[in-house]
Design an enzyme around this catalytic site. Structure first.
Site, mmCIF file in Angstrom:
data_model
loop_
_atom_site.group_PDB
_atom_site.id
_atom_site.type_symbol
_atom_site.label_atom_id
_atom_site.label_comp_id
_atom_site.label_asym_id
_atom_site.label_seq_id
_atom_site.Cartn_x
_atom_site.Cartn_y
_atom_site.Cartn_z
ATOM 1 N N HIS A 13 -4.914 -15.805 -5.377
ATOM 2 C CA HIS A 13 -4.447 -16.094 -4.025
ATOM 3 C C HIS A 13 -3.457 -17.224 -4.067
ATOM 4 O O HIS A 13 -3.417 -18.076 -3.192
ATOM 5 C CB HIS A 13 -5.606 -16.514 -3.122
ATOM 6 C CG HIS A 13 -6.691 -15.518 -3.078
ATOM 7 N ND1 HIS A 13 -7.747 -15.551 -3.931
ATOM 8 C CD2 HIS A 13 -6.851 -14.422 -2.313
ATOM 9 C CE1 HIS A 13 -8.538 -14.532 -3.661
ATOM 10 N NE2 HIS A 13 -8.012 -13.832 -2.698
ATOM 11 N N GLY A 33 -1.932 -22.401 3.408
ATOM 12 C CA GLY A 33 -1.134 -22.883 4.531
ATOM 13 C C GLY A 33 -1.245 -22.040 5.789
ATOM 14 O O GLY A 33 -0.452 -22.191 6.709
ATOM 15 N N HIS A 49 -3.941 -21.860 7.869
ATOM 16 C CA HIS A 49 -4.990 -22.262 8.804
ATOM 17 C C HIS A 49 -4.459 -22.355 10.231
ATOM 18 O O HIS A 49 -5.110 -21.874 11.178
ATOM 19 C CB HIS A 49 -5.606 -23.598 8.376
ATOM 20 C CG HIS A 49 -6.710 -24.062 9.285
ATOM 21 N ND1 HIS A 49 -7.944 -23.459 9.298
ATOM 22 C CD2 HIS A 49 -6.746 -25.024 10.240
ATOM 23 C CE1 HIS A 49 -8.702 -24.049 10.211
ATOM 24 N NE2 HIS A 49 -7.995 -25.009 10.791
ATOM 25 N N GLY A 64 -3.737 -18.812 11.568
ATOM 26 C CA GLY A 64 -4.979 -18.079 11.801
ATOM 27 C C GLY A 64 -5.703 -18.575 13.044
ATOM 28 O O GLY A 64 -6.127 -17.787 13.895
ATOM 29 N N THR A 87 -12.303 -17.699 6.842
ATOM 30 C CA THR A 87 -13.513 -18.481 7.035
ATOM 31 C C THR A 87 -13.549 -19.102 8.429
ATOM 32 O O THR A 87 -14.565 -19.046 9.124
ATOM 33 C CB THR A 87 -13.588 -19.605 5.989
ATOM 34 O OG1 THR A 87 -13.347 -19.039 4.711
ATOM 35 C CG2 THR A 87 -14.948 -20.262 5.998
ATOM 36 N N ARG A 106 -11.012 -22.028 -0.786
ATOM 37 C CA ARG A 106 -11.192 -20.692 -1.300
ATOM 38 C C ARG A 106 -11.480 -20.749 -2.792
ATOM 39 O O ARG A 106 -12.120 -19.907 -3.358
ATOM 40 C CB ARG A 106 -9.944 -19.851 -1.044
ATOM 41 C CG ARG A 106 -10.109 -18.439 -1.517
ATOM 42 C CD ARG A 106 -8.849 -17.638 -1.341
ATOM 43 N NE ARG A 106 -8.429 -17.581 0.040
ATOM 44 C CZ ARG A 106 -7.362 -18.199 0.520
ATOM 45 N NH1 ARG A 106 -6.615 -18.921 -0.274
ATOM 46 N NH2 ARG A 106 -7.046 -18.089 1.779
ATOM 47 N N GLY A 160 -9.958 -27.539 8.624
ATOM 48 C CA GLY A 160 -10.976 -26.987 9.519
ATOM 49 C C GLY A 160 -11.657 -28.086 10.319
ATOM 50 O O GLY A 160 -11.935 -27.933 11.516
#
Lengths: 576, 576
Positions: free
Chosen positions: A219, A397, A399, A402, A442, A541, A556
């Site tokens: 990834h 990058g 986050h 998303g 996540t 990850r 997060g």
């Protein structure tokens, strides 16, 4: 460098459309889902295998849907877990009545999302098993095999499982064979350069010129150790020695061997490496059974490759060499399965739009929840770039993107539910489902669950006051921790959530007004988020990223601080 | 960037070794040759298809050897034609007694080398046909289709030809079908960045950031026109419109469609592009028959892709959709051919080491020829880097390496032949054969033929004096021009050769001593070589490179000047 795309935000969907157009003879798209099942639909009475994970790994996983391999594939955004909703939809469409075995690489986001989907499928009467792949030697020691990531060895493990299902094994049998294949699969890789996300100017990482990074991820994660460039025979020796070191005591020497290119390391290079790899394996007493050299599990245009060895016994060899006919991988003369002849219709996931009844008080609370969701969305939108930057230090990058996608979807869903007269539970459940589905990864599953659980705690009947809200937040946070503890490490949004919960409870218990208590708690959460930028590596990850994350707060945790602050302003405002 | 290699000089051979180790179930290496035939050997009575060209295009062409596709593949060095000797050996090994159809892309070096090999095979009683592929719309206008290059459309044309041979068509039939497929195949591509040769620091070319080059080549040639970056739907429109513009009047709409990635433009990007490509084709009334999206004809790690359309009729559709089973391309349920059941042994090329008799005078001349070959080799070696630099302006920079490899092999062969008492013809024939075999490409075949032809003219009986040598040089140069005129343009080593021949003849006719006349002629050749750096673009492997070559002398002409100068010093020295 990624050169071909339209809008980076719709890249995954554009890929799905093109893939479906290219291979209608092999696959069909699952309605309303980012995934595929076989063109003919599920075979009645056959166990179905559904493999998934982030996009960007073609031919994994949509490219291997077909006879003798996968029954379904579910794809998240680039390098991000598909949402539980998507996993659920694809598995439901792929089920032939004999149950589903799910496969994915061992990443936190995938584990959370597939688990939620599996629970829902089981609740609906579809027996579902989870097997995650842990082949990457570099990602954890031999004493912690269960913590290892899944990389290119997923290909062999999935192929074996797919063939076992095609041969007619029952659900227990397919699960057993797949676990056996995973336990006997070991991979080790090397990276030469990172890949670039569509629309980005820079790769996710660079390998220093003249160097090689060992222990790559798929990834865009860089390697774990670095070494000077070495010629192909020396590189072959390093890969072979590392993989052979974990040869099981009972292995008789037969092995499925993959030399997998990540995207920009081309076939000629792979063959130039496979010559000495082959020689060294043979010298070590390995019998190569139908090896594959090529691009099986890619990472966009990342430069690098990996060696995977699956130690075969009679059963595994039978399934590894069995015929397969898929868009990107075909072996032998794969003919239509004559063990299972009846086809099922592909079933779309059911939709139930009826709004449950709610008391007037709860509908009032539902409208507050609606405004809170809108406020959190606005705050996420405002800080989207900043969250992306924080995430790019050690992640991909995405986050910010998303969270933005999830929050916007949650806002729309909450508006609809509140507009239809939904109570607190209905509004929050709708927001949570939409958030989880659209954000993916996540963060998506955690926020989705948190919002939904809050709804469950608040219900559709009672008015919401301070103590009630604090209790709901507390219980939901505990549930979330319980749910995620098996998969998450200790530097996540939970690090900001618990200080928030604690402060909120204390304030409410001390009799302070809800808005004041919430405001103080939000400040505690924001402080706690900054403190995740500690010297302790955080678990993202990929373990190998740990070192790079030191000194940067967890994105997060930062977004949790932002969100509870925004919600606090709603609670302090008029009408709350 | 190419990261995995051992010694760049042995890269092709290392690739051959690795490929043979990976796919023993599909292919076997032809003894002493850089190529493969099917694992089981040729089928008695079946027409054989042999496809070839430079290395660096995997899965083309070794990756498609197998049932329903190629019977043999012959590979030159990276992006360089295989030598006539190699083509001959592979075709001989692949022949099943019903003749051979050769396929290659339309490049000068390939045309020359395959032609020489075909003549030799025919002379040995193996009926051989040549079909070269000309699918690249960008490389010449619709009125000059025969001048177009072969790019990814080679894949479809070869697949169709291979299936026709598998179905039992005779030699005329396979040739006819392959010509038909080529006439109905059109490709157009776009480049985003160049590829890097093993061991090189820099790509062969760069596309300016934010730009796209249209009309790419598959040997690292940049495009012909440039445009700003455009999103996938606009790019799809450009590709589709250009290719559809050449739709034949009698096409009924059925088409084999390839969206081919060159190496670093990955599958997700190809699918994101294929969505709009598919939509636009369908809107234009095209029925896509089993399209393929992937890496079929690569160019190492070049970034770019191309769209190929082959307009099908019933016959072509049958062969396009027929089963195939090869290492890199499998379609349908390809079972062993039951039309042809008997296998032939794979035959290595015969070797005849007996040295023909020669007069004492001719043996003396043979020793002078031996020293001349050694001197030309030393000069090439000294100027190797410079020749590479000249070639890299518009080519792939391998002229110096190729000439060096050829000259060293020629020196060894001449030493052996002279040491065994060979006359002038024997020594020069041996040197020419070795030069052509090891240098590969256009320069290899031209120098190989020139040396061999000189030997034929001088014979093994007579002494060599000035007039005799001048006559031999003149005749050999004329033969070379005749041989190459169909394939070469007007800026090549011939531009230096003819001024040399002219000056040599004049000097000898005027009665000057051979060494003096040769020396003057060598200076004339050197001057003429510099004059190839004119404003007229030169024809290299690819027309699109023409503009870049303006102002730089042709490396082939420069090496001719160097070589005749070095030989002149031998002739002026003692013992000549």
């Amino acid at each position: 460098m990624t050169h071909v795309y339209d809008d980076p935000a719709t890249f995954k969907d554009d890929v799905l459309v093109g893939f479906a157009a290219a291979y209608p003879g092999h696959v069909q798209r699952v309605p309303e889902a980012s995934g595929f099942v076989r063109a003919g639909g599920p075979l009645e009475g056959k166990v179905s295998t559904v493999f998934g994970g982030g996009s960007g790994h073609y031919p994994s996983y949509s490219g291997v849907v077909g006879t003798g391999f996968a029954d379904g594939a579910v794809l998240g955004d680039l390098f991000a877990s598909p949402s539980a909703e998507q996993v659920y939809r694809v598995c439901r469409a792929a089920d032939g009545g004999a149950g589903v075995v799910m496969g994915f690489g061992n990443y936190a986001g995938d584990r959370l999302n597939f688990k939620v989907a599996a629970d829902r499928l089981v609740a609906e009467g579809i027996d579902t098993r989870i097997v995650y792949v842990t082949d990457d030697i570099a990602s954890a020691g031999a004493d912690k095999v269960g913590e290892r990531r899944g990389i290119a060895g997923t290909f062999t493990v999935y192929k074996v499982a797919g063939a076992a299902a095609e041969a007619g094994l029952d659900l227990d049998g397919v699960e057993r064979v797949m676990r056996l294949a995973n336990a006997r699969t070991f991979s080790f890789g090397v990276a030469f350069d990172g890949c670039t996300m569509p629309g980005a100017d820079e790769p996710l990482f660079h390998v220093e010129p003249g160097r090689m990074d060992f222990g790559l991820g798929i990834h865009g994660e860089p390697g774990i150790t670095s070494d000077d460039w070495m010629p192909a025979p020396a590189l072959a020796a390093k890969l072979v020695e590392t993989v052979l070191a974990e040869r099981p005591a009972d292995a008789d020497g037969r092995a499925a061997v993959l030399l997998n290119g990540l995207g920009a390391t081309k076939y000629e290079e792979l063959f130039a490496l496979f010559g000495p790899v082959h020689r060294l394996l043979v010298e070590a007493g390995v019998t190569l059974v139908q090896p594959e050299v090529g691009e099986l599990v890619t990472s966009l245009d990342m430069a690098g490759c990996s060696l995977s060895v699956t130690w075969l016994d009679d059963e595994l060899e039978t399934y590894w060499t069995a015929p397969a006919d898929t868009p990107a991988f075909r072996r032998g003369a794969a003919v239509a399965n004559n063990r299972f002849t009846e086809r099922r219709e592909v079933r779309a996931a059911g939709e139930d739009d009826a709004v449950p009844e709610a008391s007037e008080e709860s509908r009032t609370a539902g409208r507050v929840a609606q405004r809170a969701v809108a406020a959190l969305s606005a705050s996420v939108e405002e800080h989207k770039e900043e969250l992306g930057r924080l995430d790019s230090v050690a992640g991909d990058g995405d986050h910010g993107i998303g969270m933005s996608r999830g929050a916007l979807a949650a806002t729309e869903a909450a508006d609809r539910a509140a507009g239809a007269g939904g109570g607190a539970q209905t509004v929050l459940a709708a927001a949570g489902a939409a958030f989880g589905d659209k954000a993916g990864g996540t963060s998506g599953i955690l926020w989705g669950l948190l919002l939904s659980q809050m709804g469950t705690e608040l219900g559709n009947d009672d008015a919401v006051d301070g103590p009630r809200l604090a209790a709901a937040v507390t219980t939901s946070a505990e549930r979330l921790q319980e749910f995620s503890k098996a998969s998450l490490g200790d530097k996540t949004m939970l690090d900001a959530l618990f200080p928030f919960v604690e402060a909120l409870r204390q304030g409410v218990d001390a009799g302070r007004p809800l808005a004041d208590a919430w405001g103080d708690a939000a400040r505690a959460a924001t402080d706690a988020a900054q403190e995740t930028a500690s010297l302790t590596p955080r678990i993202g990850r990929a373990r190998p990223l740990a070192e790079r994350s030191v000194g940067t707060p967890d994105p997060g945790a930062v977004s949790l601080g932002l969100i509870v602050t925004a919600v606090g302003e709603v609670l302090a405002g008029p009408g709350a």
